[in-house]
Each structure stands twice: as structure tokens, then as C-alpha cells.
Write a protein that holds these residues in place. Structure first.
Motif, PDB file in Angstrom:
ATOM      1  N   ARG A  40       0.845  -1.197   0.000  1.00 29.02           N
ATOM      2  CA  ARG A  40       0.000   0.000   0.000  1.00 29.02           C
ATOM      3  C   ARG A  40       0.879   1.245   0.000  1.00 29.02           C
ATOM      4  O   ARG A  40       1.723   1.429   0.885  1.00 29.02           O
ATOM      5  CB  ARG A  40      -0.940   0.018   1.195  1.00 29.02           C
ATOM      6  N   LEU A  41       0.676   2.080  -0.993  1.00 25.99           N
ATOM      7  CA  LEU A  41       1.403   3.342  -1.110  1.00 25.99           C
ATOM      8  C   LEU A  41       0.474   4.481  -0.709  1.00 25.99           C
ATOM      9  O   LEU A  41      -0.621   4.610  -1.254  1.00 25.99           O
ATOM     10  CB  LEU A  41       1.890   3.544  -2.545  1.00 25.99           C
ATOM     11  N   PHE A  42       0.887   5.294   0.233  1.00 30.67           N
ATOM     12  CA  PHE A  42       0.036   6.361   0.761  1.00 30.67           C
ATOM     13  C   PHE A  42       0.267   7.662   0.004  1.00 30.67           C
ATOM     14  O   PHE A  42       1.386   8.012  -0.358  1.00 30.67           O
ATOM     15  CB  PHE A  42       0.318   6.575   2.251  1.00 30.67           C
ATOM     16  N   ASP A  43      -0.841   8.350  -0.228  1.00 31.99           N
ATOM     17  CA  ASP A  43      -0.779   9.633  -0.919  1.00 31.99           C
ATOM     18  C   ASP A  43       0.022  10.632  -0.089  1.00 31.99           C
ATOM     19  O   ASP A  43      -0.171  10.736   1.126  1.00 31.99           O
ATOM     20  CB  ASP A  43      -2.204  10.159  -1.145  1.00 31.99           C
ATOM     21  N   GLU A  44       0.912  11.367  -0.745  1.00 33.79           N
ATOM     22  CA  GLU A  44       1.774  12.316  -0.049  1.00 33.79           C
ATOM     23  C   GLU A  44       0.986  13.436   0.618  1.00 33.79           C
ATOM     24  O   GLU A  44       1.437  14.021   1.613  1.00 33.79           O
ATOM     25  CB  GLU A  44       2.786  12.929  -1.023  1.00 33.79           C
ATOM     26  N   ASN A  45      -0.196  13.735   0.100  1.00 31.46           N
ATOM     27  CA  ASN A  45      -1.014  14.823   0.640  1.00 31.46           C
ATOM     28  C   ASN A  45      -2.027  14.356   1.669  1.00 31.46           C
ATOM     29  O   ASN A  45      -2.876  15.128   2.102  1.00 31.46           O
ATOM     30  CB  ASN A  45      -1.725  15.551  -0.504  1.00 31.46           C
ATOM     31  N   GLY A  46      -1.955  13.079   2.039  1.00 25.40           N
ATOM     32  CA  GLY A  46      -2.844  12.568   3.069  1.00 25.40           C
ATOM     33  C   GLY A  46      -4.252  12.270   2.597  1.00 25.40           C
ATOM     34  O   GLY A  46      -5.158  12.083   3.423  1.00 25.40           O
ATOM     35  N   ASN A  47      -4.462  12.190   1.287  1.00 19.54           N
ATOM     36  CA  ASN A  47      -5.780  11.867   0.750  1.00 19.54           C
ATOM     37  C   ASN A  47      -5.904  10.351   0.606  1.00 19.54           C
ATOM     38  O   ASN A  47      -5.350   9.749  -0.306  1.00 19.54           O
ATOM     39  CB  ASN A  47      -5.965  12.546  -0.616  1.00 19.54           C
ATOM     40  N   ASP A  48      -6.649   9.728   1.527  1.00 23.60           N
ATOM     41  CA  ASP A  48      -6.750   8.269   1.535  1.00 23.60           C
ATOM     42  C   ASP A  48      -7.356   7.719   0.249  1.00 23.60           C
ATOM     43  O   ASP A  48      -7.085   6.575  -0.139  1.00 23.60           O
ATOM     44  CB  ASP A  48      -7.582   7.799   2.733  1.00 23.60           C
ATOM     45  N   GLU A  49      -8.170   8.514  -0.413  1.00 20.19           N
ATOM     46  CA  GLU A  49      -8.772   8.044  -1.656  1.00 20.19           C
ATOM     47  C   GLU A  49      -7.745   7.898  -2.769  1.00 20.19           C
ATOM     48  O   GLU A  49      -7.992   7.216  -3.766  1.00 20.19           O
ATOM     49  CB  GLU A  49      -9.886   9.014  -2.097  1.00 20.19           C
ATOM     50  N   GLU A  50      -6.589   8.539  -2.590  1.00 16.21           N
ATOM     51  CA  GLU A  50      -5.525   8.463  -3.585  1.00 16.21           C
ATOM     52  C   GLU A  50      -4.481   7.409  -3.249  1.00 16.21           C
ATOM     53  O   GLU A  50      -3.506   7.239  -3.988  1.00 16.21           O
ATOM     54  CB  GLU A  50      -4.842   9.832  -3.721  1.00 16.21           C
ATOM     55  N   ASN A  51      -4.661   6.692  -2.143  1.00 16.76           N
ATOM     56  CA  ASN A  51      -3.752   5.586  -1.827  1.00 16.76           C
ATOM     57  C   ASN A  51      -3.877   4.506  -2.897  1.00 16.76           C
ATOM     58  O   ASN A  51      -4.947   4.333  -3.490  1.00 16.76           O
ATOM     59  CB  ASN A  51      -4.072   4.985  -0.462  1.00 16.76           C
ATOM     60  N   SER A  52      -2.791   3.783  -3.134  1.00 17.09           N
ATOM     61  CA  SER A  52      -2.853   2.717  -4.128  1.00 17.09           C
ATOM     62  C   SER A  52      -2.263   1.434  -3.566  1.00 17.09           C
ATOM     63  O   SER A  52      -1.297   1.466  -2.786  1.00 17.09           O
ATOM     64  CB  SER A  52      -2.084   3.128  -5.402  1.00 17.09           C
ATOM     65  N   ASP A  53      -2.867   0.304  -3.931  1.00 16.65           N
ATOM     66  CA  ASP A  53      -2.395  -1.010  -3.503  1.00 16.65           C
ATOM     67  C   ASP A  53      -1.775  -1.732  -4.698  1.00 16.65           C
ATOM     68  O   ASP A  53      -2.436  -1.946  -5.719  1.00 16.65           O
ATOM     69  CB  ASP A  53      -3.545  -1.838  -2.933  1.00 16.65           C
ATOM     70  N   ILE A  54      -0.503  -2.111  -4.552  1.00 19.01           N
ATOM     71  CA  ILE A  54       0.231  -2.789  -5.603  1.00 19.01           C
ATOM     72  C   ILE A  54       0.228  -4.296  -5.315  1.00 19.01           C
ATOM     73  O   ILE A  54       0.702  -4.739  -4.263  1.00 19.01           O
ATOM     74  CB  ILE A  54       1.687  -2.293  -5.693  1.00 19.01           C
ATOM     75  N   ILE A  55      -0.326  -5.069  -6.245  1.00 20.44           N
ATOM     76  CA  ILE A  55      -0.329  -6.526  -6.093  1.00 20.44           C
ATOM     77  C   ILE A  55       1.096  -7.032  -6.333  1.00 20.44           C
ATOM     78  O   ILE A  55       1.713  -6.697  -7.348  1.00 20.44           O
ATOM     79  CB  ILE A  55      -1.301  -7.180  -7.091  1.00 20.44           C
ATOM     80  N   PRO A  56       1.653  -7.843  -5.416  1.00 21.10           N
ATOM     81  CA  PRO A  56       3.045  -8.289  -5.537  1.00 21.10           C
ATOM     82  C   PRO A  56       3.219  -9.459  -6.513  1.00 21.10           C
ATOM     83  O   PRO A  56       3.763 -10.519  -6.158  1.00 21.10           O
ATOM     84  CB  PRO A  56       3.399  -8.686  -4.105  1.00 21.10           C
ATOM     85  N   SER A  57       2.769  -9.270  -7.737  1.00 20.97           N
ATOM     86  CA  SER A  57       2.868 -10.321  -8.754  1.00 20.97           C
ATOM     87  C   SER A  57       4.331 -10.553  -9.109  1.00 20.97           C
ATOM     88  O   SER A  57       5.140  -9.609  -9.195  1.00 20.97           O
ATOM     89  CB  SER A  57       2.098  -9.898 -10.007  1.00 20.97           C
ATOM     90  N   GLY A  58       4.678 -11.805  -9.357  1.00 22.97           N
ATOM     91  CA  GLY A  58       6.046 -12.152  -9.688  1.00 22.97           C
ATOM     92  C   GLY A  58       6.534 -11.443 -10.941  1.00 22.97           C
ATOM     93  O   GLY A  58       5.805 -11.316 -11.923  1.00 22.97           O
ATOM     94  N   GLY A  59       7.791 -10.956 -10.900  1.00 20.39           N
ATOM     95  CA  GLY A  59       8.371 -10.260 -12.040  1.00 20.39           C
ATOM     96  C   GLY A  59       8.062  -8.788 -12.079  1.00 20.39           C
ATOM     97  O   GLY A  59       8.528  -8.075 -12.973  1.00 20.39           O
ATOM     98  N   LYS A  60       7.302  -8.277 -11.108  1.00 18.11           N
ATOM     99  CA  LYS A  60       6.965  -6.850 -11.065  1.00 18.11           C
ATOM    100  C   LYS A  60       8.049  -6.102 -10.304  1.00 18.11           C
ATOM    101  O   LYS A  60       8.477  -6.507  -9.225  1.00 18.11           O
ATOM    102  CB  LYS A  60       5.605  -6.656 -10.400  1.00 18.11           C
ATOM    103  N   LEU A  61       8.488  -4.976 -10.870  1.00 17.11           N
ATOM    104  CA  LEU A  61       9.525  -4.133 -10.272  1.00 17.11           C
ATOM    105  C   LEU A  61       8.910  -2.796  -9.860  1.00 17.11           C
ATOM    106  O   LEU A  61       8.234  -2.151 -10.660  1.00 17.11           O
ATOM    107  CB  LEU A  61      10.658  -3.901 -11.278  1.00 17.11           C
ATOM    108  N   ILE A  62       9.144  -2.406  -8.616  1.00 16.33           N
ATOM    109  CA  ILE A  62       8.650  -1.131  -8.093  1.00 16.33           C
ATOM    110  C   ILE A  62       9.841  -0.249  -7.746  1.00 16.33           C
ATOM    111  O   ILE A  62      10.767  -0.689  -7.051  1.00 16.33           O
ATOM    112  CB  ILE A  62       7.808  -1.324  -6.808  1.00 16.33           C
ATOM    113  N   LEU A  63       9.823   0.987  -8.221  1.00 18.68           N
ATOM    114  CA  LEU A  63      10.819   1.980  -7.811  1.00 18.68           C
ATOM    115  C   LEU A  63      10.076   3.141  -7.162  1.00 18.68           C
ATOM    116  O   LEU A  63       9.065   3.601  -7.693  1.00 18.68           O
ATOM    117  CB  LEU A  63      11.609   2.507  -9.016  1.00 18.68           C
ATOM    118  N   PHE A  64      10.561   3.622  -6.026  1.00 15.69           N
ATOM    119  CA  PHE A  64       9.935   4.795  -5.437  1.00 15.69           C
ATOM    120  C   PHE A  64      10.936   5.604  -4.628  1.00 15.69           C
ATOM    121  O   PHE A  64      12.014   5.119  -4.248  1.00 15.69           O
ATOM    122  CB  PHE A  64       8.696   4.445  -4.603  1.00 15.69           C
TER     123      PHE A  64
END
Length: 294
Positions: free
Chosen positions: A234-258
Motif C-alpha cells: 500500500r502506497l500512501f498519498d503524499e497529501n494525506g488523501n486516503d482516496e488516492e492511496n494505491s495497492d500494488i499486487i506483488p505479482s512475480g516479475g513486477k519491479l517497483i521503484l519509489f
């Protein structure tokens, strides 16, 4: 009467004048205080020295030393621009089905060597293991390939002119993490420590040196490509808007940079299978920015 030292045993022994006695006691106390101060000074210097030198980056490498050409097939200039603008980018299918399958097997073979994190168990409940390409134990070609992919990212950050941070260094180790499907989580947090020395205290601040300079986090998932077992990132919105939070499914082969300094995140519970992720944190210096743009 017999004499001892020229004095009659029936006579009282001579005593120092009262002022002289006080002076000698003061000198004794002063000598003890100085000795104690010396011991404390030496011990304090040792503790501070240990704190200041505590690091897993003593043998870190430059981005150029970690260049890995296969990575260029997956990470493009557009991905780096998105990382700058949104602080996060998700890149799919960086592993072939066969490589993913073997990498997962390699990771599972290491599960018996994994241990609980040193963090408070209320913070994270996963099992972890620090691994390197050249460890004495052979991790398997597929997992070593994954390590090289992650460690090659800073070269592309430099190549494509990533402007949010600079002067990157690359640790030799990655962290392999496994969450069991037993409700294990990692609570909301930042990967970079942004607290001041006044907030942490001198020793805590020095010991957090590696964490205070994290600038980019890279996560590669080693689960099934059609993963449906929970454990979302779960990635939280920088401005504190919970509706803008996003959930990334940890599917194999997926690369996340942040952006390690800006993106708060947490790991939700897995439901059915062990959840594997390989992570590498890159250290560097944040760039002075104008507003939210480079």
C-alpha cells in the motif's frame, strides 16, 4: 614503655593538621574524579566511534561498476521521468516465466536461513536475509540475475538524468524478505530516516546513517505471476488523501521503484502463500528542488 617509631605506645600517634588532612582528601577525590573522567571519555569515544562507523555500505560500489545491460530492456527513460513526477513507478514483467520460477525456487531454498527482523515485532513480522552476488553459498543463477537487475538501476538513473537525487552509491547486498500467510505485516513507514539529531539523540542519529541517506527503493517480487494471495504493497498519498492511496499486487516479475524520502508504504497480510520480495535501497544526496519539479 617500649617505643614504636620513637613514640611511646601510651601516647597518641601524631596526626596531620586539620587543614592538611582536608587537602589530602581533596587531592584523593580529585585524582579519582580525573581517573573516572578519563575512563568515561575513553568509553564514550568508543561508543560514539562504533555508532559513527556502523554501516553496511563500507564496500558499496558506484553505479558504473554495477551496470547491467539486460536491465535496459525493461527500464526506460520514460520510467525515470515518471519516477521524478510521481515519486513511484511500476514496471511489469522484468523476468521471464522460467527465470521467475527458478528465482522463486532459489529464494525458497534460502528460507531456512532467514531470520526475524531486528525491528520491533509490532512494526514488521517478516523473515529476512541479506544476500550478495558473491556469497559463499551459491544462490542460483536466477536469483543472482535478480540481484544484478536491482543493483543496475542507479546506472540508469544517472544515464537518464534522474534529478530528484544524485551521487548514488550501490550496496553489495539486497534483502530477501518472506511474509508468511499468518497475518504478518509491515506497518506504515518511510524507508528513509528524516528525523533530526535532536529528535533521535546523537547515538541513534549516528547509527541511522545508512537510513538517513536512502533516496530510491527498488523492490522485485518473486511470487507467482498471477498472484492473488493478498500481501499488497500500500502506497500512501503524499497529501494525506486516503482516496488516492494505491495497492500494488506483488505479482512475480513486477519491479517497483519509489522515492525513499517521500513515499510512505506498508505491507498488508498475505492470505494463502509465502510472499517473497527482493529489495535494494540506494543511497545518495537529495537534490535541492524548486517546488515539486526538478
Amino acid at each position: 614503655n617500649s617505643c614504636i617509631g620513637g613514640w611511646s605506645c601510651s601516647q597518641p600517634k601524631p596526626t596531620l593538621p586539620r587543614g592538611r588532612d582536608h587537602q589530602m582528601n581533596f587531592i584523593r577525590r580529585l585524582s579519582f574524579d580525573r581517573a573516572a573522567l578519563g575512563i568515561v571519555t575513553i568509553a564514550s569515544a568508543g561508543v560514539i566511534g562504533e555508532a559513527a562507523t556502523r554501516s553496511s555500505l563500507h564496500d558499496a560500489q558506484s553505479p558504473t561498476e554495477c551496470r547491467y545491460p539486460p536491465l535496459s530492456s525493461f527500464v526506460t527513460k520514460d520510467h525515470i521521468r515518471q519516477l521524478e513526477e510521481k515519486s513511484v513507478v511500476v514496471i511489469h514483467s522484468v523476468l521471464s516465466d522460467a527465470t521467475l520460477r527458478y528465482a522463486r525456487e532459489n529464494a525458497e531454498a534460502l528460507s531456512s536461513k532467514m531470520y526475524e527482523s531486528l525491528n520491533d515485532s509490532d512494526v514488521r513480522q517478516d523473515q529476512i536475509l541479506s544476500i550478495r552476488e558473491n556469497d559463499e553459498h551459491d544462490h542460483g543463477d536466477a536469483l543472482v540475475h535478480c540481484i544484478k537487475l536491482l543493483r543496475g538501476i542507479p546506472f540508469l538513473l544517472s544515464k537518464f538524468g534522474y534529478c530528484t537525487s544524485h551521487s548514488h552509491i550501490v550496496p553489495r547486498q539486497c534483502q530477501l524478505a518472506m511474509f508468511k500467510p499468518d497475518g504478518s505485516v509491515y506497518v506504515r513507514h518511510l524507508d528513509r530516516c528524516n528525523f533530526s539529531m535532536q529528535e533521535m539523540g546523537l547515538l541513534g542519529w549516528l547509527r541511522a546513517s545508512d537510513y538517513r541517506h536512502r533516496v530510491v527503493t527498488a523492490i522485485l517480487y518473486l511470487n507467482a505471476p498471477d498472484w492473488g494471495g493478498g500481501g499488497e504493497l500500500r502506497l500512501f498519498d503524499e497529501n494525506g488523501n486516503d482516496e488516492e492511496n494505491s495497492d500494488i499486487i506483488p505479482s512475480g516479475g513486477k519491479l517497483i521503484l519509489f522515492d525513499s524520502s517521500r513515499v510512505e508504504h506498508q505491507v498488508l497480510p498475505s492470505n494463502f502463500e509465502d510472499r517473497y520480495a527482493l529489495t535494494c535501497w540506494f543511497n545518495g544526496d537529495l537534490t535541492q528542488m524548486c517546488g515539486d519539479k526538478c
